[in-house]
Motif scaffolding. Structure first.
Motif: not given
Length: 745
Positions: A67-72
Motif C-alpha cells: 500500500n505504501l508503494m502504491f501511494n508513493i
C-alpha cells in the motif's frame, strides 16, 4: 504362615493396602496422561493459533508495504527534471515531504527511496545519490550501489531481499534490514521504488514471544528464498525438497527431534516455516522413565504390603512417603487423607489454568471473526466449536463500552482488564439475560447480546442505556463511560464483522452536540453540510500572525459553534479542529530550542482531541492550543520588518502598484532579503499573498456592487481586466463573471 492366614485382621489390612495400591495406580496414570500428554496437545494447539496470528501479522505488514508503494506511485510528478536535464527542486522537496509523511505511518520502515534516473535518490531524510546511499550509508558485503542500479534497471517482479546487516562506511550504525524493490513489469508511474524494513522493529510489532519455547520462524518468498529467520545457520535445502505445496493446504514434516510446519500465504505466496521441538525435548525418555518409576513403585508396594501387613507401621510410613508425607508423629491415616486432598487441589489448579486458556481461545476466535478475512478450515472449525457459547439466541446485537480515565482518577485505574471485563459482564447480565463480554483493545470492551427477535432490540437498548448511566454513577466513577449499540443481526459468525463495523461507525459518526452517552447506530443520519469558511481560516492565520489573539479566538469559537448547530459528526469536527490547529501551528516562528515544545504541544493536542466526547471539549482544546502557540511567537512590534506592519501596509495599499522593490524600499531593506523574509514568515511568496488580499476584496466587490469587471480589476490593483480575469480564475477556479452569477443565485 497358618497363623497369618488365620488372622483376619491382618488379611483385611493386606487387602485394604491392595485396594489403596490399585487406586494409586489408576490415579497416578490419570495424572500422568493429563499432566504430560494433555498439556503438550494443548500447547501445540495454541501454538498453531499463535503462528497463524503471527503469519497474519506478517502478511498485514507486507500488505502495508505494498500500500505504501502504491501511494508513493500515486504522488504527482512523472518526471522531476526539465528538458535540459536539471532537477526541479520544488518538486523534489514536495516529493520528499510527502514521502516522509507516508513512511512515518509505518514504524518498522527504516527508509524509502524514489529514483527516476538512478543518479538522484529521494529519501525521507533528503536527497542523495545511489552511490552515496549504498556505498556509504547502507553498506553490506553482499550488495553495493552497482548491484542495486543494475537490478532496478532490469525486468523484475516485486522482490524482497533477505535480511542483511547494513552499516555505514565506517562499520558503525549497524542495522538488520530487509530491502523490498517494486516491480518493473507493472508500471504505475515513472518512479523506481525501494523500501528498507527494520527487521527488529518488524519482529517487535509481531511479538514472537508467544511461540512455544524452543520454536523458531522462517519466512521465504514465493521462490523459496529465505527472507527472514529467527534462527541462524539453518539449512533448509533437504527439508524443502521433501515438501510439495498445494496453495489451498498446509504441510508438515518431522526430522530428528523437530517438527516443521509449513504454511503458504494466499495473499503474496510467501512460505512460513514453524520449526518446533517434536513434543517437548526428551519427552519420550521422560514418559518411559515415569512409567517405569510408576510400575516399579506399584510392584514394590505390593511386595511391601505382603511383608509389612505384619508390621503395620511400616507400610503406612511408606505410603506416606509416596504421597509426600514425613516422619512427624501423628495420625498416619489422617496424613494419607491430607496427601490425597493435596493432589486433588493441584488438579483443580491445573483445571483452573486450562479454563483460562479456553477463555483466551474464545476471545481470540471472536476477535478473529471481526477482521472479515477468510480463514483456514481448521480455524473455521474452531469458530464453529464456540458457536453455542457466542450465540445463545436466534439473533444478536453487538454493543461497545469505552472507558476513558478522567484527570485525577482514583484507584479504579489500577484495575486489570480481566477484572474490568468481569465487572462489566456481571453488571450487564443483571439486566440482560444472554450477554458475553470480550476485551477488545485498550479500554474498549465488546458485548455480544442475544435476542430472539429483532423487535427485542429496543428493550435491549433501554437496558444497556440504564447500565451505562448506572456505571457512571457508582461502578466506574474514575472513568468517563461511553457506549454504542449496533443493529440486530442473525446469529451467524459471518455477521460479526458487519456488526463490528456498525460499532466503528458509531464512534466516528456520533453527533458532536449530543448529550446522550449511548449511541444508537440505527439513529445515525448522514450530515452533508459542514461549516468550513476558507476566508475565515485565512483570517485566523493572519490574526495569529499579527498578534490578534482575541480576534483569532472569536473566529475559532464562531466556526465551532456554527458546526455544533449543524449537528455534524464527531469525525468531521475532529477534522475541522485538526485543520485549524495546523493552520495556527504554521504561524509559529519559535527558535530552534523551542521546536521540541511545539512537538509536545502537537502530540498532546492530537491525543486529547480523539478522546474528546463533545464539541465543548474540542473547543477548549483549540483555545488552549491557540494561547500556547500565540505565546511562542516572537517579533518586535516597533520594527517595520514585522508581520503586523507588513500585513497592515498591504491591506491599506493593495490597490496600488506594490511591486517587490517598492516594499523593500518602504521597509528599508533589499528586495531579495524581503522576499526571503516574507516567505519564511508568511509561508507563501509575496506575489501569491498580495494576489490573495486583492482577490478577497474583488470577491466583495463582485457580490455587493454593480461595478464592471474592468472597474473592479482597476480598484484592486490590476493594470488591465485580462490580467485580473486570468489571476481570479487561477486562484478561485472560475472567472469573475461566473463567480458573480453564482453568488447572485
Amino acid at each position: 504362615m497358618n497363623r497369618l492366614i488365620a488372622n483376619r485382621g491382618l488379611l483385611q489390612i493386606f487387602f485394604a493396602l491392595q485396594l489403596v495400591v490399585g487406586i494409586m495406580f489408576i490415579f497416578n496414570y490419570m495424572v500422568y496422561k493429563n499432566s504430560i500428554t494433555g498439556i503438550y496437545e494443548k500447547v501445540t494447539e495454541n501454538n498453531r493459533m499463535v503462528i497463524k496470528n503471527i503469519i497474519q501479522s506478517f502478511d498485514s505488514s507486507f500488505a502495508s508495504i505494498n500500500n505504501l508503494m502504491f501511494n508513493i506511485h500515486a504522488l504527482p510528478y512523472g518526471q522531476i527534471s526539465d528538458s535540459e536535464g536539471k532537477n526541479d527542486m520544488e518538486k523534489v522537496i514536495s516529493l520528499q515531504d510527502s514521502l516522509a509523511r507516508m513512511v512515518s505511518t509505518l514504524d518498522f520502515v527504516e527508509d524509502a527511496i524514489i529514483t527516476y534516473d538512478y543518479n538522484l535518490a529521494i529519501t525521507t531524510q533528503g536527497t542523495s545519490s545511489m552511490e552515496v546511499l549504498f556505498d556509504r550509508k547502507y553498506t553490506t558485503g553482499k550488495y553495493n550501489s552497482g548491484f542495486w542500479n543494475n537490478f532496478i534497471r532490469s525486468d523484475h517482479d516485486f522482490t524482497v531481499f533477505p535480511a542483511e546487516v547494513y552499516s555505514d562506511i565506517n562499520g558503525a550504525n549497524k542495522r538488520n534490514l530487509i530491502v523490498a524493490v517494486d516491480s518493473s513489469k507493472i508500471k504505475m508511474s515513472n518512479k523506481k521504488l525501494m523500501v528498507l524494513i527494520d527487521v527488529n522493529k518488524l519482529l517487535n510489532s509481531i511479538n514472537l514471544k508467544a511461540m512455544i519455547p524452543g520454536a523458531s520462524l522462517i519466512v521465504l518468498d514465493a521462490n523459496r528464498n529465505v527472507i527472514l529467520s529467527t534462527e541462524k545457520d539453518l539449512d533448509l535445502v533437504d527439508i524443502l525438497n521433501d515438501v510439495y505445496f498445494n496453495p489451498s493446504s498446509e504441510a508438515s514434516l518431522t526430522r530428528e527431534n523437530y517438527e516443521y510446519n509449513f504454511y503458504k500465504s494466499e495473499s503474496n505466496g510467501f512460505i512460513y516455516i514453524n520449526k518446533l521441538p517434536y513434543k517437548f525435548q526428551n519427552i519420550d525418555s521422560v514418559s518411559n522413565a515415569n512409567l517405569w518409576i510408576m510400575y516399579g513403585a506399584i510392584l514394590l508396594a505390593v511386595v511391601l504390603s505382603v511383608l509389612l501387613s505384619i508390621y503395620l507401621y511400616r507400610p503406612v510410613k511408606n505410603i506416606l512417603l509416596q504421597l509426600g508425607g514425613s516422619n512427624v508423629k501423628g495420625n498416619d491415616f489422617v496424613k494419607i487423607h491430607s496427601g490425597i486432598l493435596k493432589v486433588q487441589r493441584e488438579n483443580e489448579s491445573l483445571k483452573s489454568q486450562m479454563n483460562l486458556v479456553d477463555e483466551e481461545i474464545r476471545r481470540g476466535v471472536f476477535l478473529q471473526a471481526l477482521d472479515g478475512y477468510a480463514h483456514s478450515r481448521e480455524y473455521e472449525m474452531q469458530m464453529q466449536n464456540q458457536y453455542a457459547y457466542l450465540f445463545q439466541c436466534r439473533h444478536f446485537v453487538m454493543a461497545a463500552i469505552q472507558l476513558i480515565p478522567q484527570e485525577g482518577a482514583g484507584e479504579q485505574t489500577d484495575l486489570s482488564v480481566e477484572e474490568i471485563t468481569e465487572i462489566i459482564e456481571a453488571g450487564v447480565q443483571e439486566s440482560i439475560d444472554h450477554a458475553v463480554v470480550f476485551h477488545e483493545d485498550h479500554l474498549q470492551f465488546l458485548v455480544l447480546i442475544g435476542i430472539e427477535h429483532p423487535s427485542d432490540r429496543k428493550k435491549v437498548l433501554k437496558s444497556f442505556e440504564s447500565y451505562i448511566l448506572q456505571t457512571k454513577g457508582d461502578t466506574f466513577t474514575s472513568f468517563r463511560v461511553w457506549g454504542c449499540v449496533s443493529r440486530a443481526f442473525e446469529s451467524k459468525i459471518s455477521n460479526c464483522q458487519e456488526a463490528y463495523q456498525d460499532i466503528q461507525n458509531g464512534f466516528l459518526y456520533r453527533n458532536v452536540n449530543t448529550k446522550e452517552w449511548v449511541t444508537d447506530t440505527e439513529a445515525i443520519r448522514f450530515v452533508p453540510d459542514i461549516h468550513f469558511p476558507l476566508q475565515q481560516l485565512e483570517k485566523l492565520s493572519n490574526c495569529l500572525m499579527t498578534g490578534k489573539t482575541d480576534e483569532a479566538m472569536d473566529i475559532v469559537d464562531t466556526i465551532i459553534e456554527e458546526n455544533a448547530s449543524l449537528r455534524i459528526h464527531h469525525h468531521q469536527m475532529v477534522h475541522i479542529a485538526q485543520t485549524m490547529f495546523f493552520i495556527m501551528l504554521r504561524q509559529t516562528n519559535a527558535s530552534e530550542e523551542n521546536r521540541q515544545e511545539l512537538f509536545r504541544i502537537e502530540t498532546e493536542f492530537i491525543g486529547k482531541l480523539h478522546d474528546a466526547f463533545n464539541y465543548q471539549e474540542i473547543r477548549a482544546l483549540l483555545m488552549d492550543g491557540l494561547r500556547r502557540i500565540a505565546a511562542m511567537r516572537n517579533y518586535d512590534p516597533k520594527s517595520k520588518l514585522n508581520p503586523a506592519f507588513i500585513s497592515q501596509y498591504i491591506e491599506l495599499h493593495y490597490m496600488e502598484n506594490l511591486y517587490l522593490d517598492h516594499m523593500a524600499e518602504v521597509l528599508d531593506t533589499s528586495s531579495k532579503y524581503f522576499s526571503n523574509y516574507f516567505k519564511k514568515t508568511f509561508g507563501v511568496n509575496y506575489v501569491e499573498y498580495l494576489n490573495k488580499v486583492r482577490l478577497s476584496h474583488a470577491r466583495e466587490y463582485l457580490k455587493n456592487t454593480d461595478l464592471s469587471i474592468a472597474e473592479i480589476g482597476e480598484k484592486t490593483g490590476y493594470t488591465n481586466s485580462s490580467t485580473f480575469t486570468t489571476t481570479f480564475k487561477k486562484y478561485c477556479g472560475v472567472s469573475p463573471s461566473e463567480y458573480r452569477k453564482k453568488t447572485a443565485n
